[in-house]
Write a protein that holds these residues in place. Structure first.
Motif, PDB file in Angstrom:
ATOM      1  N   ILE A   1       0.854  -1.195   0.000  1.00 28.24           N
ATOM      2  CA  ILE A   1       0.000   0.000   0.000  1.00 28.24           C
ATOM      3  C   ILE A   1       0.891   1.246   0.000  1.00 28.24           C
ATOM      4  O   ILE A   1       0.630   2.220  -0.714  1.00 28.24           O
ATOM      5  CB  ILE A   1      -0.965  -0.009   1.199  1.00 28.24           C
ATOM      6  N   TYR A   2       1.957   1.217   0.790  1.00 31.28           N
ATOM      7  CA  TYR A   2       2.888   2.341   0.834  1.00 31.28           C
ATOM      8  C   TYR A   2       3.579   2.524  -0.520  1.00 31.28           C
ATOM      9  O   TYR A   2       3.728   3.660  -1.001  1.00 31.28           O
ATOM     10  CB  TYR A   2       3.917   2.132   1.945  1.00 31.28           C
ATOM     11  N   ILE A   3       3.960   1.429  -1.160  1.00 29.28           N
ATOM     12  CA  ILE A   3       4.584   1.518  -2.484  1.00 29.28           C
ATOM     13  C   ILE A   3       3.593   2.103  -3.485  1.00 29.28           C
ATOM     14  O   ILE A   3       3.951   2.944  -4.313  1.00 29.28           O
ATOM     15  CB  ILE A   3       5.121   0.148  -2.940  1.00 29.28           C
ATOM     16  N   LEU A   4       2.325   1.685  -3.412  1.00 27.33           N
ATOM     17  CA  LEU A   4       1.285   2.264  -4.255  1.00 27.33           C
ATOM     18  C   LEU A   4       1.262   3.773  -4.066  1.00 27.33           C
ATOM     19  O   LEU A   4       1.256   4.538  -5.033  1.00 27.33           O
ATOM     20  CB  LEU A   4      -0.079   1.672  -3.904  1.00 27.33           C
ATOM     21  N   TYR A   5       1.257   4.222  -2.824  1.00 23.74           N
ATOM     22  CA  TYR A   5       1.209   5.650  -2.509  1.00 23.74           C
ATOM     23  C   TYR A   5       2.424   6.376  -3.084  1.00 23.74           C
ATOM     24  O   TYR A   5       2.287   7.442  -3.707  1.00 23.74           O
ATOM     25  CB  TYR A   5       1.120   5.825  -0.993  1.00 23.74           C
ATOM     26  N   LEU A   6       3.607   5.791  -2.897  1.00 28.20           N
ATOM     27  CA  LEU A   6       4.824   6.407  -3.438  1.00 28.20           C
ATOM     28  C   LEU A   6       4.774   6.509  -4.963  1.00 28.20           C
ATOM     29  O   LEU A   6       5.081   7.559  -5.537  1.00 28.20           O
ATOM     30  CB  LEU A   6       6.056   5.588  -3.040  1.00 28.20           C
ATOM     31  N   GLU A   7       4.386   5.435  -5.622  1.00 29.83           N
ATOM     32  CA  GLU A   7       4.433   5.402  -7.075  1.00 29.83           C
ATOM     33  C   GLU A   7       3.296   6.181  -7.731  1.00 29.83           C
ATOM     34  O   GLU A   7       3.493   6.779  -8.799  1.00 29.83           O
ATOM     35  CB  GLU A   7       4.435   3.952  -7.571  1.00 29.83           C
ATOM     36  N   MET A   8       2.135   6.206  -7.116  1.00 30.64           N
ATOM     37  CA  MET A   8       1.001   6.878  -7.735  1.00 30.64           C
ATOM     38  C   MET A   8       0.894   8.353  -7.357  1.00 30.64           C
ATOM     39  O   MET A   8       0.413   9.155  -8.164  1.00 30.64           O
ATOM     40  CB  MET A   8      -0.305   6.160  -7.379  1.00 30.64           C
ATOM     41  N   PHE A   9       1.322   8.714  -6.153  1.00 33.14           N
ATOM     42  CA  PHE A   9       1.067  10.072  -5.675  1.00 33.14           C
ATOM     43  C   PHE A   9       2.322  10.879  -5.341  1.00 33.14           C
ATOM     44  O   PHE A   9       2.260  12.103  -5.294  1.00 33.14           O
ATOM     45  CB  PHE A   9       0.135  10.025  -4.461  1.00 33.14           C
TER      46      PHE A   9
END
Length: 119
Positions: free
Chosen positions: A15-23
């Motif tokens: 979830i944190y990686i999603l946040y880093l990569e998307m936002f």
């Protein structure tokens, strides 16, 4: 219980990686985390968002496995999604950055072994 906590940690990491990569890809935190320049980040932000979405799907599958009502099926879901994470980490470590093997692969491997032995 231990294996569920480890699976949860892997899910939270993704979830944190999603946040880093998307936002945060083009923001200072994203630039520092991934070692990009602003120019490279701007040029690749759609690709990064796509990667982030896939990381979100891995997290969703792991979370689903934690709440699945049938323990035997839940274990198989955990094994499947942890193996997916491990494969992605191996590929990322070979093609992008060796540290991915440790940052993403090691937690997934530890959780996988835990699910296999304890779960």
């Amino acid at each position: 219980m231990i294996s569920s906590i480890l699976v949860g940690i892997v899910a939270l990491e993704h979830i944190y990686i999603l946040y880093l990569e998307m936002f945060l890809w083009t923001k200072p935190k994203g630039l520092k985390t991934f070692g990009n320049t602003q120019e490279i980040a701007e040029a690749s932000k759609l690709l990064a968002a796509n990667q982030g979405l896939y990381n979100g799907f891995l997290a969703a599958g792991l979370i689903w496995s934690l709440f699945y009502p049938e323990p035997a099926v839940a274990k198989h879901l955990q094994l499947f999604f942890l193996i997916c994470v491990l494969c992605a980490a191996i590929f990322g470590g070979m093609t992008a950055k060796k540290s991915i093997l440790v940052v993403q692969g090691l937690p997934a491997l530890i959780a996988l072994v835990s699910v296999m032995l304890l779960g």
